[in-house]
Design a protein around this motif. Structure first.
Motif, short mmCIF file in Angstrom:
data_model
loop_
_atom_site.label_atom_id
_atom_site.label_comp_id
_atom_site.label_asym_id
_atom_site.label_seq_id
_atom_site.Cartn_x
_atom_site.Cartn_y
_atom_site.Cartn_z
N ASP A 35 -24.97 21.91 26.28
CA ASP A 35 -24.63 21.47 27.65
C ASP A 35 -24.07 22.59 28.52
O ASP A 35 -23.87 22.41 29.71
N LYS A 36 -23.81 23.74 27.93
CA LYS A 36 -23.30 24.89 28.68
C LYS A 36 -24.06 26.14 28.23
O LYS A 36 -24.54 26.21 27.12
N ASP A 37 -24.11 27.12 29.11
CA ASP A 37 -24.72 28.40 28.77
C ASP A 37 -23.64 29.26 28.12
O ASP A 37 -22.77 29.81 28.79
N ILE A 38 -23.67 29.37 26.80
CA ILE A 38 -22.61 30.07 26.07
C ILE A 38 -22.59 31.57 26.35
O ILE A 38 -21.64 32.25 25.98
N ILE A 39 -23.61 32.07 27.01
CA ILE A 39 -23.63 33.48 27.40
C ILE A 39 -22.79 33.69 28.66
O ILE A 39 -22.19 34.75 28.84
N LYS A 40 -22.73 32.68 29.51
CA LYS A 40 -22.09 32.83 30.82
C LYS A 40 -20.67 32.27 30.91
O LYS A 40 -19.92 32.64 31.80
N ILE A 41 -20.29 31.36 30.00
CA ILE A 41 -18.96 30.77 30.10
C ILE A 41 -17.93 31.65 29.38
O ILE A 41 -18.29 32.45 28.51
N PRO A 42 -16.65 31.50 29.72
CA PRO A 42 -15.62 32.26 29.01
C PRO A 42 -15.62 31.91 27.52
O PRO A 42 -15.88 30.76 27.13
N GLU A 43 -15.35 32.89 26.71
CA GLU A 43 -15.39 32.73 25.25
C GLU A 43 -14.53 31.56 24.78
O GLU A 43 -14.92 30.82 23.88
N ASN A 44 -13.36 31.34 25.40
CA ASN A 44 -12.47 30.27 24.94
C ASN A 44 -13.01 28.87 25.27
O ASN A 44 -12.47 27.88 24.81
N GLN A 45 -14.07 28.78 26.06
CA GLN A 45 -14.67 27.48 26.38
C GLN A 45 -15.85 27.13 25.47
O GLN A 45 -16.31 25.99 25.46
N ILE A 46 -16.31 28.07 24.68
CA ILE A 46 -17.45 27.82 23.80
C ILE A 46 -17.16 26.68 22.83
O ILE A 46 -18.03 25.86 22.56
N ILE A 47 -15.95 26.59 22.35
CA ILE A 47 -15.60 25.55 21.39
C ILE A 47 -15.79 24.13 21.95
O ILE A 47 -16.02 23.18 21.21
N ASN A 48 -15.77 24.00 23.27
CA ASN A 48 -15.95 22.70 23.90
C ASN A 48 -17.41 22.38 24.23
O ASN A 48 -17.69 21.34 24.82
N THR A 49 -18.32 23.25 23.86
CA THR A 49 -19.73 23.06 24.14
C THR A 49 -20.29 21.94 23.25
O THR A 49 -19.97 21.85 22.07
N LYS A 50 -21.10 21.09 23.84
CA LYS A 50 -21.70 19.96 23.13
C LYS A 50 -23.19 20.21 22.90
O LYS A 50 -23.88 20.78 23.75
N VAL A 51 -23.68 19.76 21.76
CA VAL A 51 -25.11 19.82 21.45
C VAL A 51 -25.78 18.63 22.12
O VAL A 51 -25.36 17.49 21.92
N LEU A 52 -26.82 18.89 22.92
CA LEU A 52 -27.58 17.82 23.56
C LEU A 52 -28.78 17.41 22.73
O LEU A 52 -29.07 16.23 22.56
N TYR A 53 -29.50 18.40 22.22
CA TYR A 53 -30.69 18.16 21.39
C TYR A 53 -30.77 19.21 20.31
O TYR A 53 -30.37 20.35 20.52
N THR A 54 -31.36 18.83 19.18
CA THR A 54 -31.76 19.78 18.16
C THR A 54 -33.21 19.49 17.84
O THR A 54 -33.59 18.34 17.60
N VAL A 55 -34.03 20.54 17.87
CA VAL A 55 -35.47 20.42 17.63
C VAL A 55 -35.81 21.24 16.39
O VAL A 55 -35.42 22.41 16.29
N VAL A 56 -36.52 20.64 15.44
CA VAL A 56 -36.96 21.32 14.23
C VAL A 56 -38.45 21.08 14.09
O VAL A 56 -38.91 19.93 14.13
N ASP A 57 -39.20 22.16 13.92
CA ASP A 57 -40.66 22.09 13.83
C ASP A 57 -41.27 21.31 14.99
O ASP A 57 -42.22 20.55 14.83
N GLY A 58 -40.69 21.45 16.17
CA GLY A 58 -41.20 20.82 17.37
C GLY A 58 -40.85 19.36 17.54
O GLY A 58 -41.27 18.73 18.50
#
Length: 65
Positions: A35-58
């Motif tokens: 839900d967030k771009d972990i490259i652009k947000i402050p490092e201390n906010q990465i821990i609050n990032t949520k997974v929206l989707y996980t795709v395996v083999d399409g």
């Protein structure tokens, strides 16, 4: 660049660089959408990032509610 390199190098170490490690036509579609771009947000906010989707083999194997 570090994340990209780490992912590719892991695939290479497993002799899977022809099938995994980068987003290209013909390679396995294994990725996670956050839900967030972990490259652009402050490092201390990465821990609050949520997974929206996980795709395996399409195929979506996880979708947040």
């Amino acid at each position: 660049e570090m994340i990209k390199s780490a992912i590719y190098e892991l695939a290479k170490a497993c002799f899977e660089e022809k099938n995994r490690g980068s987003i290209e036509v013909g390679k396995a579609a294994d990725f996670t959408i956050l839900d967030k771009d972990i490259i652009k947000i402050p490092e201390n906010q990465i821990i609050n990032t949520k997974v929206l989707y996980t795709v395996v083999d399409g195929k979506i194997v996880y979708k947040a509610r």
